[in-house]
Design a protein around this motif. Structure first.
Motif, PDB file in Angstrom:
ATOM      1  N   HIS A  36      10.671   0.814  -2.981  1.00 48.85           N
ATOM      2  CA  HIS A  36      10.117   0.624  -1.638  1.00 48.85           C
ATOM      3  C   HIS A  36       9.923  -0.862  -1.345  1.00 48.85           C
ATOM      4  CE1 HIS A  36       8.098   1.725   2.055  1.00 48.85           C
ATOM      5  NE2 HIS A  36       7.098   0.907   1.750  1.00 48.85           N
ATOM      6  N   GLU A  83       0.833  -1.204   0.000  1.00 46.53           N
ATOM      7  CA  GLU A  83       0.000   0.000   0.000  1.00 46.53           C
ATOM      8  C   GLU A  83       0.867   1.253   0.000  1.00 46.53           C
ATOM      9  OE1 GLU A  83      -3.359   2.199   2.820  1.00 46.53           O
ATOM     10  OE2 GLU A  83      -2.755   0.131   3.244  1.00 46.53           O
ATOM     11  N   GLU A  84       1.920   1.246   0.799  1.00 49.15           N
ATOM     12  CA  GLU A  84       2.824   2.394   0.841  1.00 49.15           C
ATOM     13  C   GLU A  84       3.576   2.539  -0.478  1.00 49.15           C
ATOM     14  OE1 GLU A  84       5.055   5.687   1.993  1.00 49.15           O
ATOM     15  OE2 GLU A  84       3.187   4.850   2.783  1.00 49.15           O
ATOM     16  N   ARG A 137       3.538   5.866  -2.833  1.00 48.80           N
ATOM     17  CA  ARG A 137       4.764   6.581  -3.242  1.00 48.80           C
ATOM     18  C   ARG A 137       4.799   6.791  -4.749  1.00 48.80           C
ATOM     19  NH1 ARG A 137       9.831   5.628   0.564  1.00 48.80           N
ATOM     20  NH2 ARG A 137       8.761   5.439   2.571  1.00 48.80           N
TER      21      ARG A 137
END
Length: 375
Positions: free
Chosen positions: A291, A265-266, A270
């Motif tokens: 990431h 999700e992050e 990003r």
């Protein structure tokens, strides 16, 4: 006059035809040959289908465009934007030579670019008669189709809202004891109920099937504890597509899986934050991929981060590793990183975004987190 299929005014298509003709000379192309498909729809609004009988819009660098069409299909053009466009309609009947009509219109030594949707049934006879190799019309039209006008943006927003409404109803469809195919049938009906003209694709990847990014559906029975990838989309009446993926858990998920999906999700967030005019497609891809790599998950991300969308589900620009395409205001594309653990489960989070002057506008608003549904 507005086209009855797309709702776009005839002036929109007239401007697109003029722009396409202007682009030709700069690329050393004498004429575009556009058979039925997304390019023809973009230039004229026509949603005609391609058959064994040739239909082809001929757009020269200078002069009047011509539509070479079987006589029995001419009636389908009446009442469309073509009534108002400066396009000559040239019908032909069985026994005549439509490929020869094209060669006569552009000249045997013309350098022509043909739509990538053109059937080989027509490409090969045309190539045999022309003294120059055919090029792809995509190389000419990409500059037009990549940058969406205000009506196109509005259609993409409409499509995004419609598919969001389907995801919001997922608790009605997705539960333990149902097969993937049963869930898909319910979703397909909802896609139409919520404003699409049809379902272009429905992926229900439960448990280990979620580890296959392009799994469609099967007779697997969904079980409590499954992670399920739901990737769905279709066209709205104007012809523009939705495409949105969310990941669900049937009952409380395994904590390790939930932790990895939070990292995904992050990564998606990003990439969305990186998508802005002046960035490259490769930089958006790297924002998500780096990431995931920092958390030891890069080996499980096995596809590009996104693709353009419009009258086709997949079109330029493509958001991928090393991509050098400089992003511009008006481009629309998906941002959809995923992780896929073979034999276990998969997860993907996908939004369509439209680039604004200083960032991007996601058209999908459903929560991005792993959504837990009752078991």
């Amino acid at each position: 006059m507005a086209d009855p299929d797309t709702g776009a005014p005839s002036a929109t298509y007239a401007a697109r035809l003029e722009s396409a003709a202007r682009l030709l000379s700069g690329q050393g192309i004498d004429a575009l040959l556009i058979t039925p498909g997304p390019d023809l729809q973009y230039l004229t609004g026509s949603t005609m289908s391609s058959f064994e009988r040739l239909t082809c819009l001929v757009v020269p660098a200078t002069g009047q465009p011509r539509m070479i069409v079987p006589r029995l299909e001419v009636a389908a053009l009446r009442g469309t934007a073509l009534d108002d466009l400066d396009v000559a309609i040239l019908p032909w009947i069985d026994g005549e030579d439509p490929h020869g009509m094209i060669v006569e219109a552009i000249g045997p030594d013309a350098r022509a670019a043909i739509a990538d949707a053109a059937p080989a049934l027509h490409v090969l006879p045309l190539q045999a008669r022309l003294g120059q190799p055919l090029a792809l019309a995509t190389d000419v039209l990409r500059e037009l189709r990549m940058i969406k006008d205000e009506a196109e943006k509005a259609a993409l927003r409409q499509a995004g809202a419609a598919i969001d409404r389907v995801h919001a109803r997922m608790g009605e469809f997705l539960r333990a004891g149902r097969t993937e195919s049963e869930v898909a049938a319910s979703i397909t009906a909802a896609i139409i109920e919520e404003g699409h003209t049809g379902a272009a694709f429905v992926i229900v990847g439960s448990g280990p099937h979620g580890a296959d990014p392009h799994h469609e559906v099967s007779e697997r029975v969904i079980a409590r504890g499954d992670i399920v990838v739901i990737d769905i989309g279709g066209p709205v009446p104007a012809g523009y597509f939705s495409d949105c993926t969310r990941t669900y858990s049937i009952g409380e998920p395994d904590p390790a899986a939930a932790e990895r999906i939070a990292i995904l999700e992050e990564a998606q967030a990003r990439a969305v934050a990186t998508a802005r005019p002046g960035a490259t497609s490769g930089q958006v891809d790297a924002a998500a991929r780096d990431h995931l790599a920092a958390h030891g998950l890069s080996e499980y991300f096995v596809h590009r981060t996104g693709h353009g969308i419009g009258l086709s589900v997949h079109e330029e620009p493509y958001i991928m590793t090393g991509g050098e395409q400089v992003l511009r205001e008006g481009m629309a594309f998906s941002i959809e990183p995923g992780i896929y653990l073979p034999g276990e489960w998969g997860a993907r989070i996908e939004d369509i975004v439209i680039l604004t002057a200083d960032g991007c506008e996601p058209v999908n608003r459903q929560p991005h987190r792993l959504t837990v549904l009752p078991g």
